[in-house]
Design a protein around this motif. Structure first.
Motif, PDB file in Angstrom:
ATOM      1  N   HIS A  50       0.849  -1.188   0.000  1.00  0.00           N
ATOM      2  CA  HIS A  50       0.000   0.000   0.000  1.00  0.00           C
ATOM      3  C   HIS A  50       0.886   1.239   0.000  1.00  0.00           C
ATOM      4  O   HIS A  50       1.715   1.425   0.890  1.00  0.00           O
ATOM      5  N   GLN A  73      -3.023  -0.189   9.481  1.00  0.00           N
ATOM      6  CA  GLN A  73      -4.427  -0.139   9.077  1.00  0.00           C
ATOM      7  C   GLN A  73      -5.180   0.898   9.892  1.00  0.00           C
ATOM      8  O   GLN A  73      -4.943   1.032  11.097  1.00  0.00           O
ATOM      9  N   ARG A  74      -6.057   1.637   9.252  1.00  0.00           N
ATOM     10  CA  ARG A  74      -6.887   2.655   9.885  1.00  0.00           C
ATOM     11  C   ARG A  74      -6.070   3.749  10.573  1.00  0.00           C
ATOM     12  O   ARG A  74      -6.496   4.327  11.558  1.00  0.00           O
ATOM     13  N   ASP A 126      -6.047   1.326   0.172  1.00  0.00           N
ATOM     14  CA  ASP A 126      -6.854   1.962   1.215  1.00  0.00           C
ATOM     15  C   ASP A 126      -8.124   1.197   1.541  1.00  0.00           C
ATOM     16  O   ASP A 126      -8.548   1.169   2.696  1.00  0.00           O
ATOM     17  N   LEU A 129      -8.137  -4.807   3.469  1.00  0.00           N
ATOM     18  CA  LEU A 129      -7.925  -5.134   4.869  1.00  0.00           C
ATOM     19  C   LEU A 129      -6.445  -5.164   5.247  1.00  0.00           C
ATOM     20  O   LEU A 129      -6.081  -4.892   6.383  1.00  0.00           O
ATOM     21  N   ARG A 131      -2.322  -4.055   4.381  1.00  0.00           N
ATOM     22  CA  ARG A 131      -1.464  -3.060   3.730  1.00  0.00           C
ATOM     23  C   ARG A 131      -0.491  -3.688   2.747  1.00  0.00           C
ATOM     24  O   ARG A 131       0.122  -2.993   1.946  1.00  0.00           O
TER      25      ARG A 131
END
Length: 157
Positions: A50, A73-74, A126, A129, A131
């Motif tokens: 990612h 993540q997030r 993005d 789930l 990266r």
């Protein structure tokens, strides 16, 4: 006749290969990222990372890219920036059937005690789930995958 000397050293007997789960924590030492959650994806040919704001430029007559990574993540606040020579630009079909051009770079991935060279495509994940994806080419002849297991190579440091 002993054929072992003519075999690629990564092509070990299956029973001697380390086992990976369907998801693993991997390190990206060249990016100073000690752990990123990765999906071990035998359905994907290539590995993907990612990235955002992928900007190509020329250095010493060679094509390079500068890119940002959100390793968690997030979490859009934590950013890691890196530059790397472009290994290739390839057409890749994603899991949704969409085909697009992607930059590929070469780097190293730490999986437990194993450090292996991989080619990574740079893409926005993005909405995904994980990266990172570890594809078949990076695992070929090196690992077995247990689809019921998770984080076999190591837990989040």
């Amino acid at each position: 006749m002993d054929r072992s000397s003519s075999l690629d050293p990564t092509q070990t007997e299956p029973r001697n290969r380390p086992i990976l789960g369907w998801r693993e924590w991997v390190g990206l030492p060249d990016f100073d990222i000690p752990a990123i959650k990765c999906k071990v994806d035998t359905g994907a040919r290539s590995s993907a990372l990612h990235t955002f704001q992928v900007d190509p430029f020329t250095r010493d007559g060679r094509e390079w890219v500068r890119f940002g990574i959100h390793p968690y993540q997030r979490d859009a606040e934590t950013e890691v920036w890196h530059e790397a020579p472009v290994l290739d630009i390839r057409s890749v079909t994603d899991s949704g059937g969409h085909t697009g051009e992607r930059y590929f770079i070469a780097t190293r991935v730490q999986l437990g005690s194993t450090l292996l060279p991989v080619e990574l495509s740079l893409t926005s994940r993005d909405t995904m789930l994980f990266r990172m994806l570890l594809g078949r080419e990076a695992m070929r002849g090196r690992f077995l995958v247990d689809p019921q297991a998770s984080f076999v190579a190591g837990h989040h440091p």
